[in-house]
Scaffold this motif. Structure first.
Motif, short mmCIF file in Angstrom:
data_model
loop_
_atom_site.label_atom_id
_atom_site.label_comp_id
_atom_site.label_asym_id
_atom_site.label_seq_id
_atom_site.Cartn_x
_atom_site.Cartn_y
_atom_site.Cartn_z
N GLN A 156 0.84 -1.21 0.00
CA GLN A 156 0.00 0.00 0.00
C GLN A 156 0.87 1.25 0.00
OE1 GLN A 156 -3.28 0.26 -0.21
NE2 GLN A 156 -4.05 -1.77 0.27
N VAL A 157 1.96 1.20 0.76
CA VAL A 157 2.85 2.35 0.84
C VAL A 157 3.68 2.49 -0.43
CG1 VAL A 157 4.90 3.26 2.03
CG2 VAL A 157 2.97 2.38 3.36
N VAL A 158 4.22 1.38 -0.91
CA VAL A 158 5.05 1.42 -2.13
C VAL A 158 4.26 1.99 -3.30
CG1 VAL A 158 6.22 -0.02 -3.85
CG2 VAL A 158 6.56 -0.47 -1.41
N SER A 159 2.97 1.62 -3.38
CA SER A 159 2.13 2.09 -4.49
C SER A 159 1.49 3.45 -4.21
CB SER A 159 1.03 1.06 -4.76
OG SER A 159 0.17 0.93 -3.63
N HIS A 160 1.81 4.07 -3.08
CA HIS A 160 1.28 5.38 -2.68
C HIS A 160 -0.23 5.38 -2.45
CE1 HIS A 160 5.26 6.58 -4.22
NE2 HIS A 160 5.14 7.64 -3.44
N ARG A 161 -0.78 4.21 -2.17
CA ARG A 161 -2.20 4.17 -1.79
C ARG A 161 -2.38 4.47 -0.31
NH1 ARG A 161 -3.84 -1.57 -4.26
NH2 ARG A 161 -1.61 -1.91 -3.89
N SER A 162 -1.29 4.35 0.45
CA SER A 162 -1.28 4.74 1.86
C SER A 162 -0.11 5.68 2.09
CB SER A 162 -1.14 3.52 2.77
OG SER A 162 -2.31 2.75 2.78
N ASP A 163 -0.31 6.60 3.01
CA ASP A 163 0.76 7.53 3.36
C ASP A 163 1.71 6.93 4.40
OD1 ASP A 163 -0.08 10.10 1.91
OD2 ASP A 163 -1.92 9.50 2.95
N ALA A 164 1.23 5.90 5.11
CA ALA A 164 2.07 5.24 6.10
C ALA A 164 1.49 3.88 6.42
CB ALA A 164 2.18 6.07 7.37
N PHE A 165 2.37 2.99 6.86
CA PHE A 165 1.96 1.65 7.32
C PHE A 165 2.52 1.47 8.72
CE2 PHE A 165 3.29 -3.05 7.12
CZ PHE A 165 2.12 -3.47 7.77
#
Length: 284
Positions: free
Chosen positions: A186-195
Motif C-alpha cells: 500500500q505504501v510502495v504504491s502510494h495508496r497509503s501515506d504510512a503503514f
C-alpha cells in the motif's frame, strides 16, 4: 451430639465436594501442560507465516523460517517432542488457541490486557516498538502531518496497529489489511501515506527493498510511536506451562542461544536490555 456430628460431617463432605469440583474445573479449563504435550509427542505452534523475518514461509522452497520459528524448534527439541507449525490468519490466532487447535502461539504477539482476558501469556520474548513505514519520497513524516483527513494509514486487522492508529492518528483514514505484506505494498504504491508495523519487520523490509520505503520512529534515532513486548500466548489454564516457558527462555538468554538465533535470523543485535527489563529483570 449426634445432630452436631451429622451437621459437621455434612459440611466436611460439602467442602470436599467443592474442592473436588474446583480441581476438576482447573483440569478441564482447556489449558495445556508439559505432560499433555509430551504424551501427544507434538508441540503444536500457532503462527502467522507472513511476518518476515520473525516467522515466514519461503514460497520458493516451502521452508518455514524465522526467529520465532527457530526458537519453537529449540523448545520442542528440549521437550523431546516434534514441532508442528499451524499457519493462521492473524485475527484467527486467539480463536484458534481457544478452540484447541494449537498448544501455544508464537507470533510476536503484543501482550495486552485485552488479550489476557482470553489467553494466558508467558513473559516477553522480544522487545519491539511500533514504527511507521513511509514511501521513500515522502516529506510527511510527523504525527501532525499524518494526522489529517486527507491522509491514509495502513494497519493489520486485529493488531495493536489499529489501536495506535485510533489513538495517534484519529483524523486519518485507515486501510485495514489482512496480510502483512499488503501494508508495505500500500505504501510502495502510494495508496497509503504510512503503514504501522513493528520496527523489526519494517527495518528488514527497508534492507531487502532499498529505495522503495523508509522508516520513521524506529527506536534507533527517534522514539517508538509505542513500545510493546511480544510474547507467547497459551490457552487459559496453562499458567504452569507458561512458567516453564519463562524459565526455558531465560536459559536461552543466559546460554547465548537467543542472541545467536536473533543475529542469524534478524541480522542484528537484539534489544536485550529492554527485554530483560520487560521480563522483570535487570539490564546487563
Amino acid at each position: 451430639m449426634k445432630i452436631r456430628r451429622s451437621l459437621l460431617a455434612a459440611v466436611c463432605i460439602g467442602m470436599i465436594s467443592i474442592l473436588g469440583t474446583a480441581r476438576a474445573g482447573a483440569q478441564d479449563s482447556g489449558g495445556v501442560s508439559i505432560e499433555s504435550i509430551r504424551k501427544s509427542g507434538t508441540l503444536r505452534v500457532g503462527t502467522w507465516l507472513q511476518y518476515k523475518p520473525e516467522m515466514w514461509k519461503d514460497l520458493q522452497t516451502g521452508e518455514i523460517k524465522g526467529f520465532w520459528v527457530d526458537l519453537a524448534r529449540k523448545m520442542a527439541d528440549d521437550l523431546g517432542v516434534k514441532v508442528q507449525f499451524v499457519d493462521s490468519d492473524w485475527d484467527g490466532l486467539i480463536p484458534g488457541l481457544e478452540a484447541g487447535k494449537f498448544d501455544i502461539v508464537l507470533a510476536q504477539m503484543a501482550i495486552t490486557a485485552k488479550r489476557a482476558l482470553a489467553v494466558d501469556f508467558a513473559k516477553p520474548w522480544e522487545a519491539v516498538g511500533l514504527a511507521a513505514v513511509l514511501p521513500a519520497d515522502s516529506t510527511c513524516d510527523t504525527v501532525a502531518c499524518l494526522n489529517q483527513p486527507d491522509k491514509t494509514i495502513s494497519t493489520e486487522i486485529g493488531s495493536v496497529d489499529q489501536d495506535v492508529r485510533k489513538a495517534v492518528f484519529p483524523n486519518a483514514k485507515e486501510i485495514a489489511n489482512k496480510g502483512h505484506n499488503d501494508g508495505f505494498l500500500q505504501v510502495v504504491s502510494h495508496r497509503s501515506d504510512a503503514f504501522l508495523t513493528d520496527n523489526v519487520s519494517a527495518l528488514a523490509y527497508v534492507q531487502e527493498h532499498p529505495g522503495m520505503v523508509k522508516v520513521a520512529w524506529t527506536g534507533v534515532d527517534k522514539p517508538f510511536l509505542q513500545a510493546f513486548p511480544g510474547g507467547p500466548a497459551l490457552p487459559k489454564g496453562s499458567l504452569l506451562f507458561a512458567r516453564w516457558v519463562d524459565t526455558w527462555l531465560q536459559e536461552q538468554l543466559n546460554n547465548g542461544t537467543y542472541v545467536r538465533l536473533y543475529k542469524q535470523d534478524i541480522g542484528w543485535e537484539p534489544a536485550i536490555n529492554a527485554l530483560l527489563i520487560q521480563r522483570g529483570g535487570y539490564p546487563e
